[in-house]
Design an enzyme around this catalytic site. Structure first.
Site, PDB file in Angstrom:
ATOM      1  N   LYS A 139       0.640  -1.352   0.083  1.00  0.00           N
ATOM      2  CA  LYS A 139       0.023  -0.033  -0.184  1.00  0.00           C
ATOM      3  C   LYS A 139       0.884   1.298  -0.012  1.00  0.00           C
ATOM      4  O   LYS A 139       1.601   1.608   0.875  1.00  0.00           O
ATOM      5  CB  LYS A 139      -0.851   0.065   1.175  1.00  0.00           C
ATOM      6  CG  LYS A 139      -1.467   1.381   1.668  1.00  0.00           C
ATOM      7  CD  LYS A 139      -2.174   1.973   0.930  1.00  0.00           C
ATOM      8  CE  LYS A 139      -2.745   3.302   1.782  1.00  0.00           C
ATOM      9  NZ  LYS A 139      -1.922   4.492   1.269  1.00  0.00           N
ATOM     10  N   THR A 163       0.270   6.346  13.151  1.00  0.00           N
ATOM     11  CA  THR A 163      -0.027   5.064  12.289  1.00  0.00           C
ATOM     12  C   THR A 163       0.384   3.706  13.085  1.00  0.00           C
ATOM     13  O   THR A 163      -0.133   2.704  12.963  1.00  0.00           O
ATOM     14  CB  THR A 163       0.080   5.229  11.031  1.00  0.00           C
ATOM     15  OG1 THR A 163      -0.442   6.556  10.488  1.00  0.00           O
ATOM     16  CG2 THR A 163      -0.345   4.222  10.060  1.00  0.00           C
ATOM     17  N   GLY A 164       1.654   3.836  13.438  1.00  0.00           N
ATOM     18  CA  GLY A 164       2.192   2.617  13.875  1.00  0.00           C
ATOM     19  C   GLY A 164       1.463   1.908  14.864  1.00  0.00           C
ATOM     20  O   GLY A 164       1.324   0.671  15.161  1.00  0.00           O
ATOM     21  N   GLU A 186       9.372   1.121  11.118  1.00  0.00           N
ATOM     22  CA  GLU A 186      10.181   2.294  11.132  1.00  0.00           C
ATOM     23  C   GLU A 186       9.432   3.580  11.176  1.00  0.00           C
ATOM     24  O   GLU A 186       8.772   3.874  10.133  1.00  0.00           O
ATOM     25  CB  GLU A 186      10.817   2.030   9.635  1.00  0.00           C
ATOM     26  CG  GLU A 186      11.201   0.541   9.369  1.00  0.00           C
ATOM     27  CD  GLU A 186      12.701   0.570  10.224  1.00  0.00           C
ATOM     28  OE1 GLU A 186      13.260   1.356  10.629  1.00  0.00           O
ATOM     29  OE2 GLU A 186      12.953  -0.681  10.225  1.00  0.00           O
ATOM     30  N   CYS A 223      13.481  10.513   6.924  1.00  0.00           N
ATOM     31  CA  CYS A 223      13.387  10.015   8.222  1.00  0.00           C
ATOM     32  C   CYS A 223      14.676  10.398   9.249  1.00  0.00           C
ATOM     33  O   CYS A 223      14.473  10.685  10.330  1.00  0.00           O
ATOM     34  CB  CYS A 223      12.770   8.361   8.035  1.00  0.00           C
ATOM     35  SG  CYS A 223      14.079   7.514   7.707  1.00  0.00           S
ATOM     36  N   GLU A 232       8.609  15.867  15.448  1.00  0.00           N
ATOM     37  CA  GLU A 232       9.408  15.683  14.055  1.00  0.00           C
ATOM     38  C   GLU A 232       8.477  16.890  13.215  1.00  0.00           C
ATOM     39  O   GLU A 232       7.193  16.802  13.355  1.00  0.00           O
ATOM     40  CB  GLU A 232       9.068  14.377  13.438  1.00  0.00           C
ATOM     41  CG  GLU A 232       9.511  14.224  12.130  1.00  0.00           C
ATOM     42  CD  GLU A 232       9.535  12.645  11.825  1.00  0.00           C
ATOM     43  OE1 GLU A 232       8.366  12.118  11.850  1.00  0.00           O
ATOM     44  OE2 GLU A 232      10.649  12.021  11.322  1.00  0.00           O
TER      45      GLU A 232
HETATM   46  P1  NAD Z   1       2.018   8.124   7.834  1.00  0.00           P
HETATM   47  O1  NAD Z   1       1.887   7.309   8.894  1.00  0.00           O
HETATM   48  O2  NAD Z   1       0.732   9.195   7.776  1.00  0.00           O
HETATM   49  O3  NAD Z   1       1.418   7.441   6.451  1.00  0.00           O
HETATM   50  C1  NAD Z   1       2.436   6.070   6.075  1.00  0.00           C
HETATM   51  C2  NAD Z   1       1.567   5.330   5.517  1.00  0.00           C
HETATM   52  O4  NAD Z   1       0.494   4.527   6.165  1.00  0.00           O
HETATM   53  C3  NAD Z   1       0.861   5.701   3.972  1.00  0.00           C
HETATM   54  O5  NAD Z   1       0.753   4.766   3.115  1.00  0.00           O
HETATM   55  C4  NAD Z   1      -0.674   5.949   4.694  1.00  0.00           C
HETATM   56  O6  NAD Z   1      -1.662   5.833   3.793  1.00  0.00           O
HETATM   57  C5  NAD Z   1      -0.694   4.500   5.527  1.00  0.00           C
HETATM   58  N1  NAD Z   1      -1.807   4.846   6.703  1.00  0.00           N
HETATM   59  C6  NAD Z   1      -2.267   5.934   7.258  1.00  0.00           C
HETATM   60  N2  NAD Z   1      -3.213   5.642   8.131  1.00  0.00           N
HETATM   61  C7  NAD Z   1      -3.340   4.302   8.162  1.00  0.00           C
HETATM   62  C8  NAD Z   1      -4.072   3.475   9.006  1.00  0.00           C
HETATM   63  N3  NAD Z   1      -4.891   3.736   9.778  1.00  0.00           N
HETATM   64  N4  NAD Z   1      -3.841   2.121   8.817  1.00  0.00           N
HETATM   65  C9  NAD Z   1      -3.277   1.647   7.809  1.00  0.00           C
HETATM   66  N5  NAD Z   1      -2.272   2.515   7.074  1.00  0.00           N
HETATM   67  C10 NAD Z   1      -2.547   3.783   7.464  1.00  0.00           C
HETATM   68  O7  NAD Z   1       3.248   8.698   7.479  1.00  0.00           O
HETATM   69  P2  NAD Z   1       3.419   9.751   6.254  1.00  0.00           P
HETATM   70  O8  NAD Z   1       3.187  11.121   6.680  1.00  0.00           O
HETATM   71  O9  NAD Z   1       3.291   9.386   5.066  1.00  0.00           O
HETATM   72  O10 NAD Z   1       5.216   9.429   6.385  1.00  0.00           O
HETATM   73  C11 NAD Z   1       5.944  10.437   7.119  1.00  0.00           C
HETATM   74  C12 NAD Z   1       6.285   9.647   8.534  1.00  0.00           C
HETATM   75  O11 NAD Z   1       7.302   8.533   7.955  1.00  0.00           O
HETATM   76  C13 NAD Z   1       7.424  10.700   9.253  1.00  0.00           C
HETATM   77  O12 NAD Z   1       7.137  10.492  10.505  1.00  0.00           O
HETATM   78  C14 NAD Z   1       8.752   9.772   8.903  1.00  0.00           C
HETATM   79  O13 NAD Z   1       9.755  10.002   9.872  1.00  0.00           O
HETATM   80  C15 NAD Z   1       8.379   8.395   8.704  1.00  0.00           C
HETATM   81  N6  NAD Z   1       9.465   7.806   8.031  1.00  0.00           N
HETATM   82  C16 NAD Z   1      10.251   7.014   8.723  1.00  0.00           C
HETATM   83  C17 NAD Z   1      11.283   6.422   7.976  1.00  0.00           C
HETATM   84  C18 NAD Z   1      12.197   5.139   8.659  1.00  0.00           C
HETATM   85  O14 NAD Z   1      12.868   4.538   8.138  1.00  0.00           O
HETATM   86  N7  NAD Z   1      12.221   5.093  10.099  1.00  0.00           N
HETATM   87  C19 NAD Z   1      11.473   6.537   6.527  1.00  0.00           C
HETATM   88  C20 NAD Z   1      10.829   7.384   6.053  1.00  0.00           C
HETATM   89  C21 NAD Z   1       9.706   8.235   6.712  1.00  0.00           C
END
Ligand code: NAD
Length: 494
Positions: free
Chosen positions: A188, A245-246, A264, A299, A398
């Protein structure tokens, strides 16, 4: 690379995107679409399916069937390797077209996008393809009356949910080891960066990946992502994105089949500059790049710079000089240093952080505003905020944008205390020419990586993962394989 086709690629029409499910392109079951807005100019680039729960379920069923009938998992690892190597070659052969499509979708500057997206994805897929037939089982050291074998078996159906900042790089960090291990996948992508993942899924079919082994479903996280997370047919869930989301994914696992969940997440990574750094000009240049590349949408971005007080003012001046010399703008111009912010929502969030710091009396050294608004695109000047307090929101949360917080310190102990005073633990750096201090800091900083006298650039051979609320599990390196295998013991009485 020959960039002569850039001009034609940048204005080429983009056909409406479709899911890739069970080896074919499919539109949403209710035909609904989402507009894909380009952050370059704020205009509609194309549409993509607004996936339904039924679409996600169809993809999960396809992946389940493909796993259970052994069309991929029962292939000799060397045969899987051959398909994955062909796939990597196809991605590389189409790298410029894929990179430009990705830039039009998510705004990353083209120089970085080429390297970090298709070329990095191809390299990652090759790395795990090459490793596929080198993963061995074990014979345990039992008494001679028994033979005990430890098998590594592919874990099953993998759900992969990825963000928008580096969709191909991060996507390949999951797809490479999962597919090489023999798993099948439902991926996804993020709402604002789906096009290139769909494109490489089509190339996977061309390379000979059997139908159903890799499925990509676009749409909203709360619908498509949540369906994957709640599914009883998904065995492992791998995720990169926000902590909020995590948390939901862990809850979904607990409510459903207790699938393993690897997270992550974000960071507020400290970059610590001591007065005895070997070269302060180099430290300033690399540190500025460590926050401002891809407009801070990284990230591991070094978003807090801790500077020893004796060099504080001079070092901030050096950082400001690098930041204000950066060219921000059209991400498809190869001379651009930082491209667009991914979405208007993200841009507005970045600006709110700056405004709050301004109102609290913190010093905006440079930047702090939206620029190039007449283009219709989402651009922000690299921003440095000095005199930040450790308990300011800017020092703790962040931003995920081009906003750097600077905090002074007086001693090594104080630097460690400020560095570790965060819920996160993803990346960090120390600049010093004192070898003993460097090793002390490596031990004392709570993070998944400590850079010394550099920032970023760690290659595929080392793991990337966080501690504390930056996540669990690791992408990259052979350690990433562990997520996609189950261990099975055979205990044989002789
Ligand atoms: P996000 O959590 O909003 O979205 C990430 C993904 O999760 C998207 O595909 C989104 O559609 C999906 N998602 C959202 N709500 C969901 C739900 N309820 N159930 C299942 N899936 C869902 O994050 P973002 O804004 O897309 O990304 C930015 C974040 O990612 C920042 O916090 C950044 O630090 C982190 N990030 C971490 C790493 C790493 O390796 N640690 C790398 C890149 C980005």
């Amino acid at each position: 690379m020959d960039l002569s086709e850039l001009a034609s690629l940048r204005s080429a029409p983009v056909a409406p995107a479709a899911h890739v499910i069970d080896g074919e392109r499919r539109f949403a079951s209710d035909t609904a679409t989402l507009e894909v807005i380009s952050p370059i100019d704020g205009q509609v680039l194309t549409t993509m399916p607004r996936g339904t729960a039924d679409d996600a379920k169809a993809a999960i069923s396809a992946a389940r069937r493909a796993f259970d009938d052994g069309r991929w998992s029962d292939l000799a690892p060397a045969a899987r390797k051959a398909v994955l190597l062909r796939w990597a070659d196809l991605i590389e052969a189409n790298a410029l077209e894929i990179a430009v499509l990705g830039v039009r979708n998510n705004g990353t500057e083209i120089g970085m996008a080429l390297k970090a997206e298709p070329l990095s994805a191809a390299a990652t897929i090759r790395y795990y393809a090459e490793a596929a037939d080198k993963v061995l089982g074990e014979i345990a050291p039992t008494s001679p009356a028994t033979l005990a074998l430890v098998h590594r078996e592919p874990a099953g159906v993998v759900g992969a949910i990825v963000p928008w900042n580096f969709p191909l790089m991060i996507g390949a960090w999951k797809l490479g080891p999962a597919l090489a291990a023999g798993c099948t996948v439902v991926l996804k992508p993020a709402e604002t960066a789906s096009l290139t993942l769909l494109r490489i899924a089509e190339l996977a079919l061309e390379a000979g990946l059997p139908a159903g082994v890799l499925n990509v479903v676009t749409g909203e996280g709360s619908v498509v992502g949540a369906t994957i997370a709640e599914s009883h047919d998904v065995d492992v869930l791998v995720f990169t994105g926000s902590g909020a989301t995590g948390r939901q994914l862990l809850e979904a696992s607990a409510r459903s089949n207790l699938k393993r969940v690897y997270l992550e997440l974000g960071g507020k990574s400290p970059n610590i500059v001591f007065a005895d750094a070997p070269d302060l000009d180099e430290a300033a240049k690399v540190s500025a790049h460590g926050i401002f590349r891809n407009s801070g949408q990284v990230c591991i971005a070094g978003s807090r710079i801790l500077v020893e007080r004796s060099i504080h003012d001079a070092f901030v001046d050096k950082l400001a000089a690098v930041a204000s010399a950066m060219t921000v703008g059209d991400p498809l111009d190869p001379s651009t240093g930082a491209g667009a912010i991914n979405s208007l929502r993200q841009l507005e969030q970045n600006l709110r952080f700056v405004e709050e710091a301004r109102q609290a009396g913190r010093r905006i050294v440079t930047g702090g505003k939206r620029i190039l608004e007449d283009t219709g695109g989402y651009y922000m000047a690299p921003t440095i905020v000095a005199d930040v307090h450790p308990d300011d929101r800017l020092a703790r949360e962040e931003v995920f944008g081009p906003v750097l917080a600077i905090l002074p310190f007086d001693s090594e102990d104080e630097a460690v205390a400020i560095a570790n005073d965060t819920d996160y633990g993803l990346a960090s750096a120390v600049w010093t020419s004192n070898l003993s201090r460097a090793h002390r800091m490596i031990r004392r900083i709570k993070a998944g990586i400590v850079h010394v006298n550099t920032y970023g650039g760690a290659d595929l051979t080392v793991p990337l993962g966080g501690v504390k609320q930056s996540g669990n599990g690791h992408d990259k390196s052979l350690h990433a394989f562990d997520k996609y295998f189950d261990l099975k013991t055979a205990w044989i009485k002789l």
